[in-house]
Design a protein around this motif. Structure first.
Motif, PDB file in Angstrom:
ATOM      1  N   LYS A 268       6.118  38.256 -16.825  1.00  0.00           N
ATOM      2  CA  LYS A 268       6.211  36.828 -18.310  1.00  0.00           C
ATOM      3  C   LYS A 268       5.866  36.375 -18.220  1.00  0.00           C
ATOM      4  O   LYS A 268       6.821  35.389 -17.084  1.00  0.00           O
ATOM      5  N   VAL A 269       4.563  35.480 -18.756  1.00  0.00           N
ATOM      6  CA  VAL A 269       4.441  34.036 -18.578  1.00  0.00           C
ATOM      7  C   VAL A 269       4.306  33.512 -20.277  1.00  0.00           C
ATOM      8  O   VAL A 269       3.172  34.035 -21.119  1.00  0.00           O
ATOM      9  N   ALA A 270       4.809  32.412 -20.533  1.00  0.00           N
ATOM     10  CA  ALA A 270       4.617  31.894 -21.480  1.00  0.00           C
ATOM     11  C   ALA A 270       3.901  30.148 -20.882  1.00  0.00           C
ATOM     12  O   ALA A 270       3.486  29.892 -20.060  1.00  0.00           O
ATOM     13  N   TYR A 271       3.053  30.303 -22.129  1.00  0.00           N
ATOM     14  CA  TYR A 271       2.226  29.483 -22.449  1.00  0.00           C
ATOM     15  C   TYR A 271       2.033  28.135 -23.216  1.00  0.00           C
ATOM     16  O   TYR A 271       3.109  28.823 -24.112  1.00  0.00           O
ATOM     17  N   LEU A 272       0.886  27.660 -23.716  1.00  0.00           N
ATOM     18  CA  LEU A 272       1.070  26.538 -24.748  1.00  0.00           C
ATOM     19  C   LEU A 272       0.315  27.337 -25.218  1.00  0.00           C
ATOM     20  O   LEU A 272      -1.207  27.116 -25.199  1.00  0.00           O
ATOM     21  N   GLY A 273       1.076  27.725 -26.684  1.00  0.00           N
ATOM     22  CA  GLY A 273       0.205  28.094 -27.552  1.00  0.00           C
ATOM     23  C   GLY A 273      -0.289  27.142 -28.495  1.00  0.00           C
ATOM     24  O   GLY A 273      -0.592  26.363 -28.313  1.00  0.00           O
TER      25      GLY A 273
ATOM     26  N   THR B 159       3.771  16.917 -20.257  1.00  0.00           N
ATOM     27  CA  THR B 159       4.234  17.653 -18.596  1.00  0.00           C
ATOM     28  C   THR B 159       3.950  16.967 -17.998  1.00  0.00           C
ATOM     29  O   THR B 159       5.752  17.127 -17.432  1.00  0.00           O
ATOM     30  N   LEU B 160       3.987  15.769 -16.911  1.00  0.00           N
ATOM     31  CA  LEU B 160       4.388  15.143 -16.907  1.00  0.00           C
ATOM     32  C   LEU B 160       6.191  14.846 -17.163  1.00  0.00           C
ATOM     33  O   LEU B 160       6.836  14.863 -15.746  1.00  0.00           O
ATOM     34  N   ASP B 161       6.348  14.487 -18.514  1.00  0.00           N
ATOM     35  CA  ASP B 161       7.422  13.735 -19.108  1.00  0.00           C
ATOM     36  C   ASP B 161       8.646  14.994 -18.245  1.00  0.00           C
ATOM     37  O   ASP B 161       9.538  14.805 -17.882  1.00  0.00           O
ATOM     38  N   SER B 162       8.014  15.736 -18.985  1.00  0.00           N
ATOM     39  CA  SER B 162       9.180  17.353 -18.767  1.00  0.00           C
ATOM     40  C   SER B 162       9.691  17.580 -17.033  1.00  0.00           C
ATOM     41  O   SER B 162      10.242  18.216 -17.090  1.00  0.00           O
ATOM     42  N   PHE B 163       8.572  17.319 -16.119  1.00  0.00           N
ATOM     43  CA  PHE B 163       9.411  17.338 -15.234  1.00  0.00           C
ATOM     44  C   PHE B 163      10.105  16.551 -14.291  1.00  0.00           C
ATOM     45  O   PHE B 163      11.421  16.718 -13.502  1.00  0.00           O
ATOM     46  N   LEU B 164      10.957  15.422 -15.605  1.00  0.00           N
ATOM     47  CA  LEU B 164      11.460  14.335 -15.497  1.00  0.00           C
ATOM     48  C   LEU B 164      12.754  15.462 -15.929  1.00  0.00           C
ATOM     49  O   LEU B 164      14.464  14.669 -15.046  1.00  0.00           O
ATOM     50  N   GLU B 165      12.668  15.996 -16.412  1.00  0.00           N
ATOM     51  CA  GLU B 165      14.026  16.912 -16.857  1.00  0.00           C
ATOM     52  C   GLU B 165      14.007  17.564 -16.955  1.00  0.00           C
ATOM     53  O   GLU B 165      15.484  18.030 -16.509  1.00  0.00           O
ATOM     54  N   HIS B 166      13.473  18.623 -15.920  1.00  0.00           N
ATOM     55  CA  HIS B 166      13.781  19.988 -15.809  1.00  0.00           C
ATOM     56  C   HIS B 166      13.623  20.148 -13.958  1.00  0.00           C
ATOM     57  O   HIS B 166      12.670  19.120 -13.505  1.00  0.00           O
ATOM     58  N   ASP B 167      14.818  21.385 -13.572  1.00  0.00           N
ATOM     59  CA  ASP B 167      14.044  21.335 -12.607  1.00  0.00           C
ATOM     60  C   ASP B 167      13.518  22.526 -12.004  1.00  0.00           C
ATOM     61  O   ASP B 167      14.185  23.526 -12.236  1.00  0.00           O
ATOM     62  N   LEU B 168      12.497  22.512 -11.611  1.00  0.00           N
ATOM     63  CA  LEU B 168      11.160  24.163 -11.917  1.00  0.00           C
ATOM     64  C   LEU B 168      10.196  23.455 -11.022  1.00  0.00           C
ATOM     65  O   LEU B 168      10.039  22.197 -10.849  1.00  0.00           O
ATOM     66  N   VAL B 169       9.665  24.083 -10.260  1.00  0.00           N
ATOM     67  CA  VAL B 169       9.076  24.761  -9.040  1.00  0.00           C
ATOM     68  C   VAL B 169       7.729  24.870  -9.270  1.00  0.00           C
ATOM     69  O   VAL B 169       7.362  25.664 -10.646  1.00  0.00           O
TER      70      VAL B 169
ATOM     71  N   MET C 145       4.190  29.542 -26.235  1.00  0.00           N
ATOM     72  CA  MET C 145       5.286  28.338 -27.082  1.00  0.00           C
ATOM     73  C   MET C 145       4.163  27.147 -27.802  1.00  0.00           C
ATOM     74  O   MET C 145       3.345  26.601 -27.632  1.00  0.00           O
ATOM     75  N   ALA C 146       5.157  26.444 -28.820  1.00  0.00           N
ATOM     76  CA  ALA C 146       4.756  26.173 -29.559  1.00  0.00           C
ATOM     77  C   ALA C 146       4.751  24.176 -28.826  1.00  0.00           C
ATOM     78  O   ALA C 146       3.997  23.144 -29.002  1.00  0.00           O
ATOM     79  N   ALA C 147       5.133  24.300 -28.177  1.00  0.00           N
ATOM     80  CA  ALA C 147       5.409  22.865 -27.003  1.00  0.00           C
ATOM     81  C   ALA C 147       5.500  23.183 -25.864  1.00  0.00           C
ATOM     82  O   ALA C 147       6.342  24.082 -24.888  1.00  0.00           O
ATOM     83  N   ILE C 148       5.117  21.807 -25.179  1.00  0.00           N
ATOM     84  CA  ILE C 148       5.327  21.270 -23.363  1.00  0.00           C
ATOM     85  C   ILE C 148       6.739  21.941 -23.376  1.00  0.00           C
ATOM     86  O   ILE C 148       6.400  22.851 -21.997  1.00  0.00           O
TER      87      ILE C 148
END
Ligand SMILES: C=C(O[C@@H]1C=C(C(=O)O)C=C[C@H]1O)C(=O)O
Length: 365
Positions: A96-101, A157-167, A124-127
């Motif tokens: 299952k893959v979510a993408y910016l829709g 996208t860059l800012d989202s990396f500051l808020e989430h711990d994803l790889v 998805m509605a937003a990054i």
């Protein structure tokens, strides 16, 4: 032999080859099912199976491209094998893959280019929502745009990396071709408004200045959203790509209107799973430094001293204090390479914080 007889003979050969190809694809798919059984059988209690192996898939595609002797080009054969792998993996375990829709965006095209068409893709509605879906485990992976060759970084996208711990598990590059699209009812001599995403309007700025200097440019949430709007408006056009044009049944008033012919966007695959080295990898990190003179210079010197190639550096406000910054750095190599380990150790001594976002195979396709 007459032309008719020649064609008939060739078609018999093609039918025969297709039967052999089908037999081989089916045998390959059974192997993939077997792989899944072996993976499941060797699990420790509580351990989750890992079906998708990006490093293995990158190797398979490169191997095929090395063996290829034509007449089909390397990209073409890799695309075919990408789809075969996608179907085989879906037999093991559908991803299952979510993408910016919404549907029809370039991000969806990137997701399908990377994973093949056998994935279950969810718009998805937003990054930020893509990041949240992946973090919550509702999907296996997410696909988000990160930079465009004409317009630069995608800051959300860059800012989202500051808020989430994803790889970061992978990257995809896509040539971006924009078209001016109109609906059946559009009065093409009376266009007063052109909809598109702000990035796309910017990527076609010169063309718009030359052809539609006095027409209002309206930035909307995505190119697909722009395409959807023109369907119901008589005096509007949209700038979007092929997928959106097809999805909403629009026609092209002008094709490939991007200002730069090499206009491309890079997308990242985000997930929860670290990817082992392939020998042709890239690493992305975030670094925050003290706000003092020479901080950036001191950060870069250790890379230069080891001959590690930086492929990108981006600055963003840190969000934790006025006028403090974080650097997003991409460089060649994998975090398990001794040289990379060494550089990470050294910069972590000299900076406030270093976070490795991931090491992943360079885009094959
Ligand atoms: C077959 C495997 O599982 C998946 C399917 C692959 C394939 O079809 O070639 C390759 C890697 C995995 O994503 C494997 O782990 O080898």
């Amino acid at each position: 032999m007459s032309e008719k007889e020649q064609l008939q003979a060739l078609r018999v050969r093609i039918d025969n080859l297709d039967e052999q190809i089908l037999g081989l694809i089916s045998e390959r798919a059974r192997c993939a099912e077997e792989v899944a059984r072996v993976k499941m059988a060797s699990l420790q209690p509580g351990e989750k199976p890992v079906f998708y192996r990006p490093e293995r898939e990158a190797w398979v595609l490169k191997h095929i491209m090395e063996l290829n002797q034509g007449p089909l080009g390397n990209e073409e054969v890799a695309r075919l094998f990408r789809e075969i792998m996608s179907s085989c993996l879906a037999l093991e375990h559908p991803l299952k893959v979510a993408y910016l829709g919404p549907e029809g965006t370039f991000t969806q095209a990137a997701a399908l280019k990377h994973f093949g068409h056998a994935v279950i893709s969810q718009p998805m509605a937003a990054i930020d929502e893509v990041f949240r879906e992946v973090a919550a485990g509702a999907v296996n992976f997410g696909v988000v745009p990160v930079e465009n060759s004409t317009e630069g970084a995608v800051n959300h996208t860059l800012d989202s990396f500051l808020e989430h711990d994803l790889v970061i598990c992978g990257e995809v590059e896509l040539r971006i071709h924009h078209h001016l699209l109109v609906g059946e009812n559009t009065k093409t001599d009376k266009i007063s408004r052109i909809y598109s995403h702000a990035q796309s309007l910017a990527q076609c700025r010169k063309w718009l200045d030359a052809h539609y200097p006095n027409v209002e440019r309206v930035a909307v949430s995505s190119n697909a959203d722009a395409a959807k709007r023109v369907k119901s408006e008589w005096n509007s056009a949209a700038i979007a790509g092929d997928m959106a044009a097809q999805l909403y049944g629009l026609t092209k008033l002008a094709e490939k209107i991007e200002d730069r012919p090499d206009n491309s966007t890079r997308f990242l695959i985000i997930g929860n799973q670290a990817v082992p080295p392939t020998g042709d990898d890239k690493t992305s990190i975030i670094v925050s430094t003290n706000n003092k003179p020479g901080a950036l210079h001191n950060l870069l010197v250790p890379f230069q001293a080891r001959g590690i190639d930086l492929t990108r550096i981006e600055t963003r406000p840190s969000r934790s204090g006025k006028w403090t910054y974080v650097f997003f750095i991409d460089f060649v190599g994998h975090q398990h390479d001794p040289l990379v380990k060494d550089v990470l150790e050294q910069i972590s001594q000299e900076t406030v914080a270093v976070k490795v976002l991931g090491s992943y195979p360079n885009a094959v396709l």
